[in-house]
Scaffold this active site. Structure first.
Site, PDB file in Angstrom:
ATOM      1  CE  LYS A 110      -4.039  -1.883   2.092  1.00 20.72           C
ATOM      2  NZ  LYS A 110      -4.877  -2.948   3.019  1.00 20.72           N
ATOM      3  CE  LYS A 190      -5.518  -7.411  -5.550  1.00 23.25           C
ATOM      4  NZ  LYS A 190      -5.103  -7.147  -4.001  1.00 23.25           N
ATOM      5  CE  LYS A 193     -11.746   1.683  -4.586  1.00 25.91           C
ATOM      6  NZ  LYS A 193     -10.964   3.164  -4.681  1.00 25.91           N
TER       7      LYS A 193
HETATM    8  P1  TYM Z   1     -11.411  -5.326   0.651  1.00 33.46           P
HETATM    9  O1  TYM Z   1     -12.579  -4.447   1.306  1.00 33.46           O
HETATM   10  O2  TYM Z   1     -10.173  -4.917  -0.260  1.00 33.46           O
HETATM   11  O3  TYM Z   1     -11.707  -6.711  -0.424  1.00 33.46           O
HETATM   12  C1  TYM Z   1     -12.815  -7.561   0.114  1.00 33.46           C
HETATM   13  C2  TYM Z   1     -12.576  -8.444  -0.268  1.00 33.46           C
HETATM   14  O4  TYM Z   1     -12.467  -8.791  -1.469  1.00 33.46           O
HETATM   15  C3  TYM Z   1     -11.462  -9.249  -1.499  1.00 33.46           C
HETATM   16  N1  TYM Z   1     -10.774  -9.808  -3.133  1.00 33.46           N
HETATM   17  C4  TYM Z   1     -10.648 -10.141  -3.990  1.00 33.46           C
HETATM   18  N2  TYM Z   1     -11.029 -11.628  -4.009  1.00 33.46           N
HETATM   19  C5  TYM Z   1     -10.621 -12.135  -5.247  1.00 33.46           C
HETATM   20  N3  TYM Z   1      -9.929 -11.405  -5.928  1.00 33.46           N
HETATM   21  C6  TYM Z   1      -9.896 -10.444  -6.478  1.00 33.46           C
HETATM   22  N4  TYM Z   1      -9.129  -9.475  -7.117  1.00 33.46           N
HETATM   23  C7  TYM Z   1      -9.953  -9.415  -5.168  1.00 33.46           C
HETATM   24  N5  TYM Z   1      -9.547  -8.671  -4.421  1.00 33.46           N
HETATM   25  C8  TYM Z   1     -10.506  -8.192  -3.634  1.00 33.46           C
HETATM   26  C9  TYM Z   1     -10.898  -9.257  -0.339  1.00 33.46           C
HETATM   27  O5  TYM Z   1      -9.592 -10.583  -0.537  1.00 33.46           O
HETATM   28  C10 TYM Z   1     -11.314  -9.532   0.391  1.00 33.46           C
HETATM   29  O6  TYM Z   1     -11.968 -10.600   1.184  1.00 33.46           O
HETATM   30  N6  TYM Z   1      -8.849  -6.642   5.261  1.00 33.46           N
HETATM   31  C11 TYM Z   1      -9.917  -6.792   4.798  1.00 33.46           C
HETATM   32  C12 TYM Z   1     -11.604  -6.047   4.941  1.00 33.46           C
HETATM   33  C13 TYM Z   1     -11.586  -7.001   6.853  1.00 33.46           C
HETATM   34  C14 TYM Z   1     -11.406  -7.821   6.899  1.00 33.46           C
HETATM   35  C15 TYM Z   1     -11.824  -7.926   8.359  1.00 33.46           C
HETATM   36  C16 TYM Z   1     -11.380  -9.267   6.381  1.00 33.46           C
HETATM   37  C17 TYM Z   1     -11.140  -5.639   7.724  1.00 33.46           C
HETATM   38  N7  TYM Z   1     -11.847  -6.291   8.200  1.00 33.46           N
HETATM   39  C18 TYM Z   1     -12.079  -8.802   9.456  1.00 33.46           C
HETATM   40  C19 TYM Z   1     -11.990 -10.165   6.533  1.00 33.46           C
HETATM   41  C20 TYM Z   1     -12.228 -10.195   8.034  1.00 33.46           C
HETATM   42  C21 TYM Z   1     -10.033  -6.017   3.191  1.00 33.46           C
HETATM   43  O7  TYM Z   1      -8.969  -4.911   3.047  1.00 33.46           O
HETATM   44  O8  TYM Z   1     -10.597  -6.174   2.092  1.00 33.46           O
END
Ligand code: TYM
Length: 321
Positions: A110, A190, A193
């Protein structure tokens, strides 16, 4: 079995979010006690405009409900409505070795993408551990990019239990489906955004959706030549939407040659459009019903809050408060 997952309100959702987290979460809501939340504390690491944060939270709630999250089955809330997670995050910070966070790749990623290297960004995995552990979660459906965060969560829980008592915190398991663990974007990296390679879950118009799909990167193999389906991002995306027979047909056509990539992109476009059509319709209705969204999140917050308080009573007593 308690299932929990979170998603950041950091702008428009894309089909990577959908297949990596939302769709599996929606399916799992029939298999156990489901807890899903909008991670707005986490979003503060990247979203600094209060109006944008508020709007992103609302839009995310609408989109998740439109996709099939059922508040009759799952508890759905906004993370900041249960502020106990930040208290637990502090307590967990005190058992978290610095080295564990220093090894986390998402912080480095990041920062290299231009996010400011704040303490919040560095401590992000500890807050995520608190999210998971405060609800005694057993299973966490996520995409592959969250695998390390789940490992950190398990390590932190074990450290806490070693110090204060075995079994105090439940050790969770990630649930990562191989076929959807890493949905590729337009350029094959991957879908994200921040890479500007995403297909939004709800592109504004069909025309925009189509023109995005037409931008999927391909090689310069001539129309008549045989093409390798394994190398194509079109095929990788098509597998998410089409039946096995349809995929086999496209793969055979790739190998046979005689069609340009535009033809396959058109097929993918039609599948994506049709797949999300019913959800788009539900979304239109939800956009007009602000009171319903507020009610769902308020009800979810109440349930989540009660559960979080129970864990915090246990944790506070264990650490000596
Ligand atoms: P975030 O908001 O970046 O993404 C949400 C979910 O989408 C999945 N994801 C993908 N899966 C497959 N292919 C892709 N290209 C792709 N892009 C995104 C992510 O793996 C995620 O599951 N840290 C987390 C949010 C969070 C969280 C938690 C998750 C905060 N607390 C507790 C689980 C449990 C995040 O930034 O996800």
């Amino acid at each position: 079995m308690r299932i929990l997952s979170g998603i950041q309100p950091s702008g428009r959702l894309h089909i990577g979010n959908y297949f990596g987290m939302m769709e599996p979460s929606i399916r799992l809501q029939d298999e156990g006690e489901a807890y899903y939340f909008i991670a707005d504390y986490h979003a503060l690491t990247s979203t600094h405009d209060p109006a944008a944060l508020r709007e992103n939270v609302r839009n995310l709630a609408i989109d998740f409900l439109a996709c099939g999250l059922d508040p009759g089955k799952a508890t759905f809330w906004r993370q900041s409505d249960v502020p106990e997670v930040t208290e637990l995050a502090w307590i967990l910070s005190c058992v978290t070795p610095m080295g564990l966070l220093e090894r986390a790749v998402s912080y480095k990623d990041k920062v290299s993408q231009g996010l400011s290297p704040s303490h919040g960004l560095f401590a992000y995995p500890v807050l995520q551990a608190a999210d998971i552990l405060i609800f005694d979660s057993n299973v966490v459906p996520v995409g592959r990019d969250q695998k390390q965060h789940l490992e950190v969560t398990r390590d932190i829980a074990q450290k806490f239990n070693d110090r204060y008592g075995e079994g105090l915190l439940v050790i969770p398991e990630p649930r990562i489906r191989e076929e959807t663990a890493m949905v590729p974007g337009l350029d094959g990296r991957k879908m994200s955004k921040s890479y500007d390679n995403a297909i939004d879950l709800f592109e504004e118009t069909e025309k925009k959706l189509r023109s995005k799909i037409m931008k999927i990167v391909t090689d310069s193999t001539p129309v008549e030549a045989s093409k390798d389906p394994e190398e194509s991002y079109i095929v990788q995306l098509y597998r998410l939407f089409a039946t096995p027979d349809e995929v086999a047909e496209m793969e055979a056509s790739f190998r046979a040659g005689g069609q340009g990539y535009g033809h396959y992109k058109q097929q993918l476009f039609e599948h994506v459009r049709d797949h999300f059509a019913p959800m788009r319709e539900r979304r239109e209705a939800l956009l007009k019903d602000a009171a319903y969204i507020d009610d769902v999140l308020a009800e979810g917050a109440k349930k989540a809050h009660a559960q979080a308080r129970r864990t915090m009573d246990r944790v506070r007593a264990a650490v000596g408060m």
